[in-house]
Write a protein that holds these residues in place. Structure first.
Motif, PDB file in Angstrom:
ATOM      1  N   UNK A   1       2.152  -0.923 -13.680  1.00 25.86           N
ATOM      2  CA  UNK A   1       2.387   0.496 -13.445  1.00 25.86           C
ATOM      3  C   UNK A   1       2.981   1.171 -14.691  1.00 25.86           C
TER       4      UNK A   1
ATOM      5  N   UNK B   1      -5.928   0.949  -9.895  1.00 27.29           N
ATOM      6  CA  UNK B   1      -4.482   1.170 -10.078  1.00 27.29           C
ATOM      7  C   UNK B   1      -3.708   0.198  -9.199  1.00 27.29           C
TER       8      UNK B   1
ATOM      9  N   UNK C   1       0.842  -1.203   0.000  1.00 25.57           N
ATOM     10  CA  UNK C   1       0.000   0.000   0.000  1.00 25.57           C
ATOM     11  C   UNK C   1       0.874   1.249   0.000  1.00 25.57           C
TER      12      UNK C   1
ATOM     13  N   UNK D   1      -1.058  -2.737  -8.574  1.00 25.32           N
ATOM     14  CA  UNK D   1       0.089  -3.378  -9.204  1.00 25.32           C
ATOM     15  C   UNK D   1       0.257  -4.742  -8.571  1.00 25.32           C
TER      16      UNK D   1
ATOM     17  N   UNK E   1      -1.058  -5.932  -4.702  1.00 30.18           N
ATOM     18  CA  UNK E   1      -1.158  -4.874  -3.699  1.00 30.18           C
ATOM     19  C   UNK E   1      -2.546  -4.881  -3.078  1.00 30.18           C
ATOM     20  N   UNK E   2      -2.571  -4.876  -1.747  1.00 29.67           N
ATOM     21  CA  UNK E   2      -3.838  -4.753  -1.023  1.00 29.67           C
ATOM     22  C   UNK E   2      -4.471  -6.101  -0.706  1.00 29.67           C
TER      23      UNK E   2
ATOM     24  N   UNK F   1       3.898   1.402  -1.191  1.00 29.66           N
ATOM     25  CA  UNK F   1       4.500   1.488  -2.527  1.00 29.66           C
ATOM     26  C   UNK F   1       3.511   2.111  -3.496  1.00 29.66           C
ATOM     27  N   UNK F   2       2.275   1.657  -3.376  1.00 30.57           N
ATOM     28  CA  UNK F   2       1.227   2.154  -4.246  1.00 30.57           C
ATOM     29  C   UNK F   2       1.096   3.667  -4.100  1.00 30.57           C
TER      30      UNK F   2
ATOM     31  N   UNK G   1       3.939   5.311  -5.896  1.00 33.53           N
ATOM     32  CA  UNK G   1       3.754   5.230  -7.354  1.00 33.53           C
ATOM     33  C   UNK G   1       2.692   6.234  -7.811  1.00 33.53           C
ATOM     34  N   UNK G   2       1.618   6.311  -7.038  1.00 32.15           N
ATOM     35  CA  UNK G   2       0.551   7.254  -7.390  1.00 32.15           C
ATOM     36  C   UNK G   2       1.042   8.694  -7.335  1.00 32.15           C
TER      37      UNK G   2
END
Lengths: 122, 831
Positions: free
Chosen positions: B741, B692, A70, B694, B647-648, A72-73, A76-77
């Motif tokens: 990504x 979004x 999360x 990854x 992710x998540x 990392x996300x 990236x965002x």
């Protein structure tokens, strides 16, 4: 232009947030864990800061002890938003966990990652 | 007597307009001073003497007998003596009468006025009319100053002249002469002649001296007002225009009058003080009474024998009396006997521990919280009792004042809140109602009644007791027996589709019969002697799934509507917990099913290779994780192995996981290299714009050529595989970019040839990060932790990895953990 109040909301996060202003933008120094419990609040605060349209945002992760997917996300965002805006997001990874994680996921060369906080204006 | 009749007459003349009474007073006054009678006597004696001389002279001249003459003289002298003696006696009598009358009048004056100041003013006027021209009265105040209370002169005009003097020059208590000295010494001052020196000694200054001179003082007497050995002031008697010179006898009378006045003054003052004190006392007592009667708290006072000597209305009401006097008349022991006293822990509270008794025994008791249960009605109230001792001079307690605050409402509210909080804590501690409901039943038995049981309906409609409790099961074999054998809730109640809460305040035998499941049960219930009962349904989504029954017996408590309300609240919470448990079970089942759908149910057997996989969900497993792995055949090309991490968590992550897993499977059919397969997955993820998300994936292909097994693989941002060998373990391969990504991820194929005994370990970062951030494993550390793969099966290696990861966590691992191990048998030829 004053920097956003640093202490507000931080208590609710598992991550510490420290902002300082530079000629070209802001340095945000995060401490603690950038994970599922903190990533969302860091992201919303970053977006607040981005509203001021800084030419450069430096996200200092030197003192971050852990980043999960999360987190990392979130990075990236933020990078994606910066590119869209035509500004620059620099990640200061340090030599610890953040650097290793960024390397593992292959983002070290994809993002603007540097080892140490650059001197002002550089 | 030097006072001339002239002056007396003038004075007499000058007062013609005076009333008859005044006239009479004047006569008496003159008599008191001995003027009227004495003057007549003197004239008579003088006349006799003159007559005697004339007679004697005539007799001698006429040559008469000397003897006769002598006889005549003797007779005349005798008559004269008799006259004088009579006159003196009469004077004495008159003076005595005057004195008595004076004293009587002083008494009348002093006791007639409402306050002593007025009385003394009246006295001064009386004295100025009867005893002296001037009368001044001085009072010694409590602060030792001297106050001029009265100045009187028969002439009002002159009186104001004196007042002026007195007001202008307050008497200095340290003045060497005059009233100050008399007050100081307590002895009379007698000045028959007021001299200039005396005036100087008593005057403050020249002006004062002038004013004093203007009073034309002639003779003065100052007598102290002494009572009970204390000097209260002084009275000044002074003559002026009358020219009267005081004698010792006058002084005696003055002292007597003063003494009489002093006693009256003292009494008046004492009485005034007494009345004041009494008034204050009465006021404070009235106020106290009003306050104490009016307060909502019960207030009682006990004497050392423990008897109630005072109680206010609230105290009476608390103990079931209409009025305080009824309570006071009642036998306290009998009254207290109507109640069970229980401490906050539910134990019997001994009467002798009540604060009032402790206060009377000389202790300083702490307030106590006590529950009173009326034995007859079963109603309960809570009181906070404080007691203070009232002590006598020696410190011995003579009264204990008890203040009993009825805290029933607050306390019950607090207890209920605490109870519900406790129930919440228990229900929140686990989702397993078989674990939580017995504890809830115990809490309810303590809070509401002596017994509690919770019954649930099984899917087949049969009741099952999940929790049952008695407030003190050790004390009650009957309780144990009953609880073991029978649910409390009646079967018929549970059969109702939608039950309503039921309260039976007074349980009778018919109620028991209705509840009893068989005659033996009925008999047991009878033995229990239940007093009150209530049953509240556990309703989940509009359906009764069970019930909670509370029964009171030996405590004698009577359940109230409030208890019923609390029971319903308890039931609502239990029902919610029941529903949650069901939902949770349902959800974890779904999550498990979904997760399982993302993992191969069974690993295929790979020819010549040993494979094992481990998966462990973080937390309670109700969230679908993003970790996946897969192992499948690629036809002639060998086998594909994939491990990934999306992710998540949750269903959206699961959707991406499914996408990744099936995309990898589909792409693998194209017989391309690992990096191309991951590239295709990357495109698929980027096309999936809704999220979004990854993912990181490690994809590899296992093939066997002539030289032996080979592993070709690429990493899309995923931890690189560990190659474990007898010589040591290490990460192999080249890192790549995570997928989903960027459109041009860096993905590089690597290739390792596997030897006999080698193991390739694929894992998700849940392994390295299980104990993050305090402990994050590096690949080298993990490899070292597993050690040489020789002699180990793939499953052993996987287990060692899992163990290593978990031992760094204090509780649950931080993230899902997935491990896939491919092991080349130690003896390749044998395989």
């Amino acid at each position: 232009m004053p920097a956003p109040a640093d202490s507000v909301n931080v208590a609710a996060m598992s991550v510490g947030w420290e902002t300082s202003e530079r000629d070209d933008g802001y340095v945000v120094e995060l401490t603690g864990e950038l994970d599922i419990s903190s990533a969302a609040s860091v992201e919303s605060r970053l977006m607040e800061l981005e509203k001021r349209k800084p030419a450069r945002l430096i996200l200092d992760l030197t003192r971050v002890s852990f980043i999960d997917s999360t987190g990392l996300s979130m990075i990236i965002n933020a990078d994606g938003r910066a590119r869209k805006r035509g500004s620059r997001l620099t990640i200061v990874s340090g030599e610890g966990v953040p650097r290793r994680i960024l390397r593992t996921v292959g983002l070290e060369d994809r993002l603007d990652v540097i080892g140490e906080l650059p001197a002002a204006g550089s | 007597m030097p006072t001339g009749s002239d002056s007396g007459c003038r004075r007499f003349e000058g007062r013609r307009r005076h009333s008859a009474q005044k006239l009479q007073e004047e006569i008496i006054r003159q008599a008191g001073r001995g003027s009227v009678g004495t003057r007549n006597e003197v004239r008579l004696v003088a006349g006799l003497a003159a007559l005697l001389l004339v007679t004697v002279g005539l007799d001698i001249a006429m040559g008469g007998s000397v003897v006769l003459v002598l006889i005549q003289i003797a007779v005349v002298i005798a008559v004269a003596v008799a006259i004088v003696w009579l006159a003196v006696g009469r004077r004495k009598l008159e003076r005595e009468r005057f004195r008595s009358q004076m004293i009587a009048e002083v008494g009348t004056v002093m006791s007639g006025a409402l306050d002593y100041e007025l009385a003394l003013t009246e006295l001064a006027r009386l004295i100025s009319r009867r005893l002296a021209d001037w009368c001044f009265i001085f009072i010694l105040e409590e602060d030792r100053s001297i106050r001029q209370l009265a100045a009187a002169h028969v002439d009002m005009e002159r009186q104001s002249q004196a007042w002026e003097l007195l007001y202008r020059y307050p008497l200095d208590p340290d003045r060497p002469e005059g009233p100050a000295k008399v007050i100081r010494t307590g002895r009379s001052d007698f000045q028959p002649q007021v001299t200039e020196d005396l005036l100087r000694a008593i005057s403050a200054n020249d002006e004062n001296l002038e004013l004093l001179r203007a009073l034309k003082l002639r003779s003065s007497m100052v007598a102290p007002l002494v009572a009970r050995g204390r000097t209260l002031g002084a009275i000044v008697f002074a003559s002026a225009e009358s020219g009267q010179v005081f004698t010792r006898r006058d002084l005696e009378l003055a002292e007597e009058v003063t003494a009489r006045a002093a006693i009256t003054l003292d009494n008046a003052r004492l009485y005034a003080r007494l009345r004041g004190t009494e008034r204050e006392l009465r006021t404070s007592r009235d106020q106290l009474q009003a306050i104490v009667d009016g307060v909502a708290d019960a207030v009682t006072a006990q004497d050392p024998s423990g008897k109630l000597v005072y109680a206010n209305d609230a105290a009476a009401a608390l103990l079931g009396f209409e009025r305080a006097d009824q309570l006071l008349a009642a036998d306290l022991a009998e009254v207290m006997g109507r109640y069970d006293l229980i401490d906050p822990d539910g134990r019997h509270f001994p009467l002798e521990n009540l604060p009032g008794r402790q206060a009377l025994s000389g202790e300083d008791p702490d307030p106590v919280l006590i529950r009173y249960r009326n034995r007859a009605t079963g109603t309960e109230s809570w009181s906070l009792i404080k007691a203070t001792a009232i002590r006598d001079e020696s410190g011995t307690p003579v009264l204990a004042i008890n203040v009993v605050e009825d805290v029933t409402v607050q306390h019950l509210r607090e207890l209920r809140q605490r109870f519900l909080a406790e129930v919440g804590r228990v229900l929140g501690s686990s989702l397993d109602v078989d674990e939580t409901f017995p504890q809830v039943a115990e809490l309810a038995a303590r809070q509401l009644g002596d017994w509690c049981s919770i019954e649930l309906l099984e899917p087949d409609g049969s009741p099952r007791t999940v929790g049952t409790a008695h407030v003190d099961p050790e004390d009650s074999p009957l309780a144990q027996e009953l609880l073991r054998r029978y649910p409390l809730t009646s079967a018929s109640y549970l059969r109702r589709p939608l039950g309503a809460a039921e309260l039976v305040q007074k349980v009778n035998d018919a109620d028991l019969a209705a509840v009893a499941r068989d005659p033996e049960h009925h008999a047991l219930l009878r033995q229990l002697r239940p007093r009150s009962s209530m049953t509240v349904p556990l309703i989940v989504r509009g359906k009764t799934l069970g019930a909670i029954t509370v029964l009171t017996a030996e405590s004698g408590r009577r359940l109230t509507e409030d208890d019923l309300a609390l029971g319903e609240e308890l039931a609502a919470r239990c029902a919610l917990a029941l529903d949650n448990a069901r939902l949770y079970r349902e959800r974890s089942r779904i999550a498990r099913t979904l997760q399982e759908s993302l993992l191969p149910p069974l690993l295929p057997e790979l020819p010549g290779l040993d494979v094992a996989a481990r998966f462990r969900a973080a937390g309670e497993g109700i969230e679908v994780g993003g970790d996946f792995y897969d192992l499948f055949e690629l036809g002639d090309a060998g086998w594909a192995v994939a491990i990934g991490d999306v992710c998540g968590k949750g269903t959206r992550a699961a959707a991406v996981t499914a996408l990744a897993r099936y995309t990898v499977r589909a792409a693998s059919m194209r017989h391309e290299g690992p990096s191309q397969i991951l590239g295709l997955l990357n495109e698929a993820l980027l096309r999936q714009q809704s999220d979004r998300r990854f993912c990181t994936v490690l994809y590899g292909q296992l093939s066997t050529n002539g030289a032996g097994p080979e592993f070709r693989f690429a990493s899309g941002g995923h931890p690189l595989p560990l190659l474990l060998r007898a010589s040591g373990g290490a990460e192999v391969g080249i890192p790549g970019t995570l997928l989903g990504i960027v459109s041009d991820p860096e993905l590089t194929d690597s290739r390792v040839a596997l030897d006999a005994g080698d193991a390739v370990v694929l894992y998700t970062d849940g392994v390295t990060d299980a104990g993050a951030p305090s402990r994050i494993w590096t690949a080298q550390e993990l490899a070292a932790a597993v050690g040489s793969p020789y002699g180990l099966s793939a499953a052993d290696v996987a287990d060692r990895m899992m163990t290593a990861a978990l031992e760094t966590t204090s509780g649950e691992p931080r993230d899902d953990i997935a491990i896939v191990v491919v092991k080349v048998p130690d003896d390749l030829a044998a395989a």
